[in-house]
Design a protein around this motif. Sequence first.
Motif, PDB file in Angstrom:
ATOM      1  N   GLY A  63      -7.988   4.250   5.515  1.00  0.00           N
ATOM      2  CA  GLY A  63      -7.645   3.071   4.731  1.00  0.00           C
ATOM      3  C   GLY A  63      -7.214   1.904   5.591  1.00  0.00           C
ATOM      4  N   MET A  64      -6.436   2.168   6.631  1.00  0.00           N
ATOM      5  CA  MET A  64      -5.995   1.092   7.514  1.00  0.00           C
ATOM      6  C   MET A  64      -7.165   0.524   8.319  1.00  0.00           C
ATOM      7  SD  MET A  64      -2.996   0.660   6.558  1.00  0.00           S
ATOM      8  CE  MET A  64      -2.436  -0.571   7.709  1.00  0.00           C
ATOM      9  N   GLU A  65      -8.094   1.399   8.700  1.00  0.00           N
ATOM     10  CA  GLU A  65      -9.291   0.909   9.396  1.00  0.00           C
ATOM     11  C   GLU A  65     -10.104  -0.003   8.471  1.00  0.00           C
ATOM     12  OE1 GLU A  65     -11.176   4.528  10.691  1.00  0.00           O
ATOM     13  OE2 GLU A  65      -9.929   4.646  12.494  1.00  0.00           O
ATOM     14  N   VAL A  84       0.860  -1.182   0.000  1.00  0.00           N
ATOM     15  CA  VAL A  84       0.000   0.000   0.000  1.00  0.00           C
ATOM     16  C   VAL A  84       0.900   1.236   0.000  1.00  0.00           C
ATOM     17  CG1 VAL A  84      -1.983  -1.111   1.103  1.00  0.00           C
ATOM     18  CG2 VAL A  84      -0.234  -0.071   2.516  1.00  0.00           C
ATOM     19  N   ASN A  85       0.400   2.292  -0.572  1.00  0.00           N
ATOM     20  CA  ASN A  85       1.151   3.539  -0.681  1.00  0.00           C
ATOM     21  C   ASN A  85       0.849   4.439   0.502  1.00  0.00           C
ATOM     22  OD1 ASN A  85       1.150   6.521  -1.486  1.00  0.00           O
ATOM     23  ND2 ASN A  85       2.345   5.620  -3.120  1.00  0.00           N
ATOM     24  N   ASP A 106      -2.863  12.031   5.825  1.00  0.00           N
ATOM     25  CA  ASP A 106      -2.857  11.248   7.066  1.00  0.00           C
ATOM     26  C   ASP A 106      -4.247  10.688   7.352  1.00  0.00           C
ATOM     27  OD1 ASP A 106      -0.184  11.872   7.333  1.00  0.00           O
ATOM     28  OD2 ASP A 106      -0.468  13.303   8.972  1.00  0.00           O
ATOM     29  N   GLU A 107      -5.263  11.498   7.137  1.00  0.00           N
ATOM     30  CA  GLU A 107      -6.631  11.062   7.380  1.00  0.00           C
ATOM     31  C   GLU A 107      -7.009   9.897   6.461  1.00  0.00           C
ATOM     32  OE1 GLU A 107     -11.125  12.864   6.974  1.00  0.00           O
ATOM     33  OE2 GLU A 107      -9.519  14.241   7.541  1.00  0.00           O
TER      34      GLU A 107
END
Length: 72
Positions: A59-61, A46-47, A53-54
């Motif tokens: 995306g990680m969530e 993933v980039n 940051d948001e």
Amino acid sequence: MFIWLKLPKTANMVDFCTKAVENKVATVPGTAFTVDTKAESHYFRVNYSTPTDEQIINGMEILGKTAKEFFK
């Protein structure tokens, strides 16, 4: 610019990446970075250099929720 993430060896990485994209998170299967088309990979990337940051946090969530559903 990118971070590599590893799935368990029992996971189908392409199916996971497909599910992540369906959930609006772009991932790139590790097999895209090898010339050996028969090589097995449990990694995807993933980039983190382009999104805010948001967007990274969101995306990680989403990836976390995707993993929970995928590994039920």
